[in-house]
Design a protein around this motif. Structure first.
Motif, mmCIF file in Angstrom:
data_model
loop_
_atom_site.group_PDB
_atom_site.id
_atom_site.type_symbol
_atom_site.label_atom_id
_atom_site.label_comp_id
_atom_site.label_asym_id
_atom_site.label_seq_id
_atom_site.Cartn_x
_atom_site.Cartn_y
_atom_site.Cartn_z
ATOM 1 N N LEU A 198 1.010 -1.129 0.287
ATOM 2 C CA LEU A 198 -0.252 0.000 -0.136
ATOM 3 C C LEU A 198 1.020 1.304 -0.095
ATOM 4 O O LEU A 198 0.384 1.923 -1.001
ATOM 5 C CB LEU A 198 -1.042 0.216 0.440
ATOM 6 C CG LEU A 198 -1.491 -1.039 1.204
ATOM 7 C CD1 LEU A 198 -2.228 -1.022 2.767
ATOM 8 C CD2 LEU A 198 -2.730 -1.629 0.203
ATOM 9 N N ILE A 199 1.862 1.330 0.819
ATOM 10 C CA ILE A 199 2.784 2.047 0.940
ATOM 11 C C ILE A 199 3.650 2.921 -0.402
ATOM 12 O O ILE A 199 3.536 3.879 -0.952
ATOM 13 C CB ILE A 199 3.949 2.412 1.928
ATOM 14 C CG1 ILE A 199 3.177 2.254 3.367
ATOM 15 C CG2 ILE A 199 4.764 3.122 1.952
ATOM 16 C CD1 ILE A 199 4.515 1.622 4.401
ATOM 17 N N SER A 200 3.938 1.622 -1.142
ATOM 18 C CA SER A 200 5.067 2.082 -1.985
ATOM 19 C C SER A 200 4.072 2.453 -3.530
ATOM 20 O O SER A 200 4.144 3.095 -4.355
ATOM 21 C CB SER A 200 5.487 0.600 -2.823
ATOM 22 O OG SER A 200 4.832 -0.366 -2.790
ATOM 23 N N VAL A 201 2.612 1.784 -4.026
ATOM 24 C CA VAL A 201 1.287 2.419 -4.359
ATOM 25 C C VAL A 201 1.243 3.468 -4.189
ATOM 26 O O VAL A 201 1.466 4.145 -5.069
ATOM 27 C CB VAL A 201 0.750 1.433 -4.884
ATOM 28 C CG1 VAL A 201 -0.865 1.543 -5.698
ATOM 29 C CG2 VAL A 201 1.047 -0.511 -4.822
ATOM 30 N N ARG A 246 -0.576 -5.293 -4.154
ATOM 31 C CA ARG A 246 0.725 -6.498 -4.564
ATOM 32 C C ARG A 246 1.841 -4.944 -4.527
ATOM 33 O O ARG A 246 1.413 -4.012 -4.459
ATOM 34 C CB ARG A 246 0.606 -7.528 -5.557
ATOM 35 C CG ARG A 246 0.474 -6.466 -6.557
ATOM 36 C CD ARG A 246 0.749 -7.237 -7.884
ATOM 37 N NE ARG A 246 0.506 -7.311 -8.964
ATOM 38 C CZ ARG A 246 -0.172 -7.942 -10.160
ATOM 39 N NH1 ARG A 246 -1.231 -8.890 -9.724
ATOM 40 N NH2 ARG A 246 -1.114 -7.861 -11.005
ATOM 41 N N ILE A 247 3.181 -5.215 -4.575
ATOM 42 C CA ILE A 247 4.141 -4.714 -4.754
ATOM 43 C C ILE A 247 4.458 -3.936 -6.113
ATOM 44 O O ILE A 247 4.780 -5.397 -6.782
ATOM 45 C CB ILE A 247 5.224 -4.770 -4.051
ATOM 46 C CG1 ILE A 247 5.476 -4.413 -2.668
ATOM 47 C CG2 ILE A 247 6.601 -3.182 -4.552
ATOM 48 C CD1 ILE A 247 6.331 -4.723 -1.497
ATOM 49 N N GLY A 282 -2.900 -1.820 -8.411
ATOM 50 C CA GLY A 282 -1.817 -1.717 -6.823
ATOM 51 C C GLY A 282 -3.687 -0.764 -6.113
ATOM 52 O O GLY A 282 -5.270 -1.491 -6.289
ATOM 53 N N ALA A 283 -3.239 -1.219 -5.102
ATOM 54 C CA ALA A 283 -4.157 -0.364 -4.047
ATOM 55 C C ALA A 283 -3.524 0.543 -3.368
ATOM 56 O O ALA A 283 -2.581 0.234 -2.781
ATOM 57 C CB ALA A 283 -4.469 -2.010 -3.054
ATOM 58 N N THR A 284 -3.998 1.193 -2.842
ATOM 59 C CA THR A 284 -3.399 2.495 -1.630
ATOM 60 C C THR A 284 -4.242 2.557 -0.446
ATOM 61 O O THR A 284 -4.963 1.290 0.008
ATOM 62 C CB THR A 284 -3.962 3.827 -2.421
ATOM 63 O OG1 THR A 284 -5.200 4.178 -2.228
ATOM 64 C CG2 THR A 284 -3.651 4.262 -3.798
ATOM 65 N N PHE A 285 -3.725 3.097 0.236
ATOM 66 C CA PHE A 285 -4.053 3.181 1.822
ATOM 67 C C PHE A 285 -5.522 2.969 1.356
ATOM 68 O O PHE A 285 -6.453 2.051 1.877
ATOM 69 C CB PHE A 285 -3.817 4.105 2.751
ATOM 70 C CG PHE A 285 -1.852 4.006 2.807
ATOM 71 C CD1 PHE A 285 -1.805 3.483 3.683
ATOM 72 C CD2 PHE A 285 -1.484 5.325 2.416
ATOM 73 C CE1 PHE A 285 -0.913 3.292 3.549
ATOM 74 C CE2 PHE A 285 -0.609 5.566 2.746
ATOM 75 C CZ PHE A 285 0.071 4.353 3.509
ATOM 76 N N THR A 286 -6.507 4.054 0.945
ATOM 77 C CA THR A 286 -8.235 4.563 0.801
ATOM 78 C C THR A 286 -9.039 3.592 0.409
ATOM 79 O O THR A 286 -9.843 3.456 0.530
ATOM 80 C CB THR A 286 -8.260 5.987 0.530
ATOM 81 O OG1 THR A 286 -7.660 5.998 -0.795
ATOM 82 C CG2 THR A 286 -7.540 6.787 1.548
ATOM 83 N N SER A 287 -7.563 3.076 -1.222
ATOM 84 C CA SER A 287 -8.794 2.493 -1.671
ATOM 85 C C SER A 287 -9.083 0.699 -1.166
ATOM 86 O O SER A 287 -9.930 -0.031 -1.051
ATOM 87 C CB SER A 287 -8.537 2.001 -3.100
ATOM 88 O OG SER A 287 -7.003 0.803 -2.962
ATOM 89 N N VAL A 288 -7.956 0.344 0.180
ATOM 90 C CA VAL A 288 -7.989 -0.774 0.909
ATOM 91 C C VAL A 288 -9.070 0.038 1.725
ATOM 92 O O VAL A 288 -9.891 -1.642 1.559
ATOM 93 C CB VAL A 288 -6.641 -0.739 1.211
ATOM 94 C CG1 VAL A 288 -6.360 -1.822 2.119
ATOM 95 C CG2 VAL A 288 -6.084 -1.830 -0.111
ATOM 96 N N ILE A 289 -9.542 0.575 2.707
ATOM 97 C CA ILE A 289 -10.127 0.630 3.748
ATOM 98 C C ILE A 289 -11.663 0.665 3.211
ATOM 99 O O ILE A 289 -12.271 -0.284 3.677
ATOM 100 C CB ILE A 289 -9.810 2.048 4.276
ATOM 101 C CG1 ILE A 289 -7.929 2.000 5.037
ATOM 102 C CG2 ILE A 289 -10.959 2.060 5.203
ATOM 103 C CD1 ILE A 289 -7.956 3.183 5.325
#
Lengths: 345, 302
Positions: free
Chosen positions: B73-76, B234-235, B246-253
């Motif tokens: 998540l951080i890298s994306v 995934r990275i 990819g997935a970011t913080f917000t999209s995962v939540i």
């Protein structure tokens, strides 16, 4: 000046080719012609004027070489036109020759424009100014194009679907048919509730910050709190609502309203503060001199003259609240979008 | 006698009003504290069970196997925000310069409302337009498996926050005293030289604040990203591969919160993701605030 016209043509047409993906076969001869025109006009003016600064001359030569290379690449393209570069550098995308050519012509257009303007103004400060200001004006045009594109697509695709029945009937069969009246009513009540929560708190806080607070430190702390509240991502507000409100009120319109209201508070505080700041001090002093108390002054004199600004803030709050999605997904919407209670659920 | 009780009552009334206003001003602090309290208390279990470093630097996000690491998540999120910021700055800052320095009253009267209108478009509408226009376009143009990609998310976010960066930068450029510019022009500098060597350096802290604020809002933006970014945590391999999902913080939540069981480890981990996001964004906000305060000290009001 012909160089400028040819470059602008190359820029616009290649940009259009990248965005609209037509068959570029028809436009290829025009590009070739434009490249030749740019090269010839650049060389002729360099030979005629003969006052190119020595540090710019190599760059001009490189640009002309680039144009020649591009010309032969395009000539080559006419022979075999179905080259695709597959997944370069391990990227999961491929680029076909038409995209690459359009991109290169775009670069050639920019370079040609730069060179022609530079030659026209004898490489002076004026040339730099014209180039930069053109680029700046271009960004203004791009932003207008983006806005008009968004509006055009929404109106063009959506206007036909809107009729009285669509707006006034509830949805049927899990949203497959029927209208959106439930959504409109849900949105209305939720935003109404949000404004009831946020407008007194927001306007009150703005009045306190602007009129009452004397201690600089309290003011500073409050301002930091407001601006960091303003920056809290809406999805975090959603999590907060899930942990804090849903345990008390359940998944309901009330929870959604309170969360939206809290999100709105900083917007309203900031705009109301601006409005209050713009009220001239002499009005307050005049009222005080007539013997009015502080609150009387604020209520009878300051608030009426700041009202337009405060109302703007409230309206912006309404717009923001009705557009928010993430915070109400878990607080106000039972489970999935088609049973939603707001436009955005 | 009568008058003095009237005065007394009036003073009580005044104090009551002031107390009420003070309480409403305190709301924002209270809400801020409550948000931190609830996010910490809900995410505490995740940090305790997985371990802070394991959670932050774990390389896999795999909810089905109860494996949680935030590095994907951080890298994306980093790649998305850098790319979005590039788009954002290349259009937003020149636009602000145009509005503050070059625009005549007619182009201003067109552009100003247009920018306000753009700022008012809800993020979900951007996401929707992204799905119906941007995603098919990218898919076709770059022969991708699916157009839902980091690139789509970045373009959308970059366009979305243009109005914000433009408004703040324009304010900063306007706050530069006109004597500065007049002095430079009087020395024979062209208009662009004045902007480049006088106005922009003078307004630099305001422009920096605008950029930092924008990083915060780009990372915190949810719906537009959720709809177009693909949501596969995934990275990207290689890291610059912006054409993959990819997935970011917000999209995962936002994407996973609807499905988790309340009280499960997954639930607490999602709160932990929110907490990391909140800490990061608050940090950026405080920095931006300090930078703006510097500008205010330099030129007085702004």
């Amino acid at each position: 000046m012909t160089g400028v016209i040819a470059s602008v043509f190359m820029f616009v047409s290649s940009l259009a080719c990248i965005l609209l993906q037509p068959n570029i076969k028809n436009i290829i001869p025009l590009w070739q012609a434009a490249i030749i025109i740019t090269v010839i006009s650049t060389s002729i003016s360099v030979i005629l004027y003969k006052n190119v600064p020595t540090n710019r001359a190599p760059w001009l030569a490189i640009n002309i070489l680039f144009d020649f290379a591009l010309f032969f690449l395009i000539y080559n393209f006419q022979l075999n036109s179905d080259i695709i570069i597959r997944k370069p550098f391990g990227l999961s995308a491929s680029a076909d020759i038409s995209l690459i050519l359009a991109g290169l012509v775009l670069i050639a257009g920019i370079i040609g424009f730069k060179d022609s303007i530079n030659i026209f103004y004898n490489f002076g400060a004026k040339a730099e100014e014209v180039i930069i200001f053109t680029a700046i004006r271009l960004t203004a045009i791009i932003s207008l194009l983006i806005l008009s594109g968004i509006l055009f697509i929404i109106i063009y695709e959506g206007f036909g679907a809107i009729n009285w029945e669509f707006l006034t009937t509830p949805h049927r069969r899990l949203g497959q048919s029927g209208g959106i009246s439930t959504v409109i009513i849900g949105t209305f009540w939720m935003v109404f509730g949000a404004m009831i929560v946020s407008s007194p708190l927001g306007v009150g806080a703005a009045i306190f910050l602007n009129e009452y607070s004397k201690s600089n430190r309290i003011n500073r702390i409050l301002t930091i709190a407001v601006s960091s509240l303003n920056g809290v991502p809406s999805v975090v507000f959603g999590l907060f609502g899930l942990a804090f409100l849903v345990t008390h009120f359940g998944v309901s319109l009330l929870s959604g309203s309170i969360i939206l209201g809290l999100i709105n508070i900083p917007t309203i505080i900031l705009t109301s503060q601006e409005a209050l700041k713009s009220v001239p001090k002499s009005l307050r002093e005049g009222s005080m001199a007539l013997g009015a108390s502080k609150w009387q002054t604020i209520r009878r004199v300051v608030l009426p003259s700041a009202m337009p600004g405060i109302l703007t803030g409230l309206i912006m709050g309404v717009a923001k609240a009705s557009g928010e999605t993430a915070p109400i997904m878990w607080t106000a919407v039972p489970s999935r979008p088609y049973r939603c209670k707001g436009f955005t659920g | 006698m009568n008058r003095s009780t009237g005065g007394l009552r009036r003073r009580y009334y005044e104090n009551l009003v002031e107390a009420l206003l003070f309480i409403s001003a305190l709301t924002s602090i209270v809400v801020m504290i409550l948000i931190f309290y609830y996010l910490i208390s809900e995410s505490f279990r995740a940090f305790a069970m997985i371990g802070l470093l394991n959670l932050l630097f774990g390389q896999k996000w795999h909810p089905a196997g109860d494996i949680y690491g935030l590095l994907p998540l951080i890298s994306v999120a980093m790649v998305v925000s850098i790319l979005a910021l590039i788009i954002n700055i290349t259009i937003g800052v020149p636009l602000a310069i145009f509005l503050a320095e070059l625009a005549g009253s007619r182009s201003k009267s067109v552009l100003k409302p247009a920018i306000e209108l753009l700022a008012g478009v809800p993020s979900i509408v951007y996401g929707f337009l992204g799905i119906i226009i941007l995603v098919p376009y990218l898919q076709e143009r770059f022969y991708m498996l699916t157009g839902r990609s980091i690139l789509a998310g970045s373009i959308l976010l970059g366009i979305m926050f243009i109005p914000y960066i433009t408004t703040i930068c324009e304010d900063a450029l306007r706050a530069v005293p006109s004597e500065f510019k007049e002095g430079s022009l009087a020395l024979g500098a062209t208009k662009w030289q004045t902007i480049r060597y006088v106005t922009i350096p003078a307004a630099s802290s305001g422009i920096t604040a605008a950029i930092i604020l924008n990083i915060g809002s780009i990372i915190g933006e949810t719906m537009a990203v959720l709809l177009v970014v693909g949501n596969i945590a995934r990275i990207p391999n290689p890291l610059v591969d912006v054409f993959t999902q990819g997935a970011t913080f917000t999209s995962v939540i936002a994407g996973e919160m609807g499905e988790v069981a309340q009280g499960s480890l997954h639930y607490h981990v999602l709160f932990a993701v929110g907490f990391v996001l909140l800490v990061f964004v608050s940090f950026l906000n405080i920095i931006a605030d300090l930078t703006r305060a510097k500008m205010r000290r330099k030129f007085g009001g702004y």
